[in-house]
Design a protein around this motif. Structure first.
Motif, PDB file in Angstrom:
ATOM      1  N   ASN A  82      15.546  59.491 -58.986  1.00 21.03           N
ATOM      2  CA  ASN A  82      14.734  59.253 -60.172  1.00 21.03           C
ATOM      3  C   ASN A  82      13.307  59.685 -59.841  1.00 21.03           C
ATOM      4  N   SER A  83      13.022  60.952 -60.042  1.00 21.30           N
ATOM      5  CA  SER A  83      11.665  61.446 -59.825  1.00 21.30           C
ATOM      6  C   SER A  83      11.299  62.350 -60.993  1.00 21.30           C
ATOM      7  N   PHE A  84      10.018  62.356 -61.323  1.00 20.13           N
ATOM      8  CA  PHE A  84       9.558  63.065 -62.508  1.00 20.13           C
ATOM      9  C   PHE A  84       8.141  63.532 -62.247  1.00 20.13           C
TER      10      PHE A  84
ATOM     11  N   LEU B  25       3.965  60.879 -73.462  1.00 17.44           N
ATOM     12  CA  LEU B  25       4.725  59.958 -72.635  1.00 17.44           C
ATOM     13  C   LEU B  25       3.821  58.824 -72.181  1.00 17.44           C
TER      14      LEU B  25
ATOM     15  N   VAL C 252       2.520  56.126 -69.636  1.00 17.07           N
ATOM     16  CA  VAL C 252       2.452  56.012 -68.183  1.00 17.07           C
ATOM     17  C   VAL C 252       1.933  54.630 -67.819  1.00 17.07           C
TER      18      VAL C 252
ATOM     19  N   SER D   9       3.088  62.341 -60.997  1.00 21.12           N
ATOM     20  CA  SER D   9       4.477  62.241 -60.556  1.00 21.12           C
ATOM     21  C   SER D   9       4.799  60.775 -60.308  1.00 21.12           C
TER      22      SER D   9
ATOM     23  N   LEU E 166      10.826  57.204 -63.735  1.00 14.84           N
ATOM     24  CA  LEU E 166      10.983  56.703 -65.104  1.00 14.84           C
ATOM     25  C   LEU E 166      11.708  55.364 -65.093  1.00 14.84           C
TER      26      LEU E 166
ATOM     27  N   LYS F 208      10.718  50.659 -70.800  1.00 18.87           N
ATOM     28  CA  LYS F 208       9.474  49.941 -71.109  1.00 18.87           C
ATOM     29  C   LYS F 208       9.646  48.435 -70.930  1.00 18.87           C
TER      30      LYS F 208
ATOM     31  N   PRO G  68      11.418  55.400 -72.343  1.00 20.81           N
ATOM     32  CA  PRO G  68      10.987  55.664 -70.968  1.00 20.81           C
ATOM     33  C   PRO G  68       9.481  55.542 -70.777  1.00 20.81           C
ATOM     34  N   VAL G  69       9.102  55.042 -69.609  1.00 18.89           N
ATOM     35  CA  VAL G  69       7.710  54.948 -69.174  1.00 18.89           C
ATOM     36  C   VAL G  69       7.645  55.561 -67.782  1.00 18.89           C
ATOM     37  N   LEU G  70       6.653  56.416 -67.565  1.00 18.79           N
ATOM     38  CA  LEU G  70       6.467  57.026 -66.259  1.00 18.79           C
ATOM     39  C   LEU G  70       5.606  56.114 -65.391  1.00 18.79           C
ATOM     40  N   HIS G  71       6.186  55.604 -64.320  1.00 16.03           N
ATOM     41  CA  HIS G  71       5.467  54.769 -63.351  1.00 16.03           C
ATOM     42  C   HIS G  71       4.853  55.702 -62.312  1.00 16.03           C
TER      43      HIS G  71
END
Length: 114
Positions: free
Chosen positions: A7-9, A54, A56, A78, A81, A84, A91-94
């Motif tokens: 799980n990487s974005f 998105l 974050v 980076s 995900l 929320k 989805p929320v990008l941590h």
């Protein structure tokens, strides 16, 4: 126990929102915001314009870094995900890393496979 999956974005864009600093019950800083991304991608051999926003979230030292960011700043973020909340599966990008891209070219980026 669940297996750990990948799980990487990573995304580049412009910060369009930075919220108020809040703190967990343990005193850890948390900051939420939004990033807007625009690019040109190739899908099935056809060029496609991509635009999205998105949410974050940054925790700890990264929250302090996000807190001083200017709206409209270009950034490469980076992280991973996650949903929320239990009620909202959006989805929320941590954030694991955030790099501010001041002075770089931030127009629509084309794939090298044009």
């Amino acid at each position: 126990m669940q297996e750990q999956g990948r799980n990487s974005f990573e995304i580049e864009g412009v910060l369009t929102e930075v919220g108020q600093m809040r703190y967990t019950p343990g005193g850890v800083p948390v900051m939420a915001g939004r990033i807007e991304h625009r690019s040109r991608q190739t899908e099935a051999g056809v060029p496609r314009n991509v635009e999205l926003e998105l949410q974050v979230v940054a925790v700890g030292e990264k929250a302090k870094l996000l807190a001083v960011a200017r709206l409209g700043s270009a950034a490469r973020i980076s992280g991973f995900l996650a949903a929320k909340s239990l009620r909202s599966r959006a989805p929320v990008l941590h954030i694991d890393t955030i790099e501010f891209l001041e002075g770089m070219n931030h127009g629509i980026q084309a794939s090298s496979q044009a």
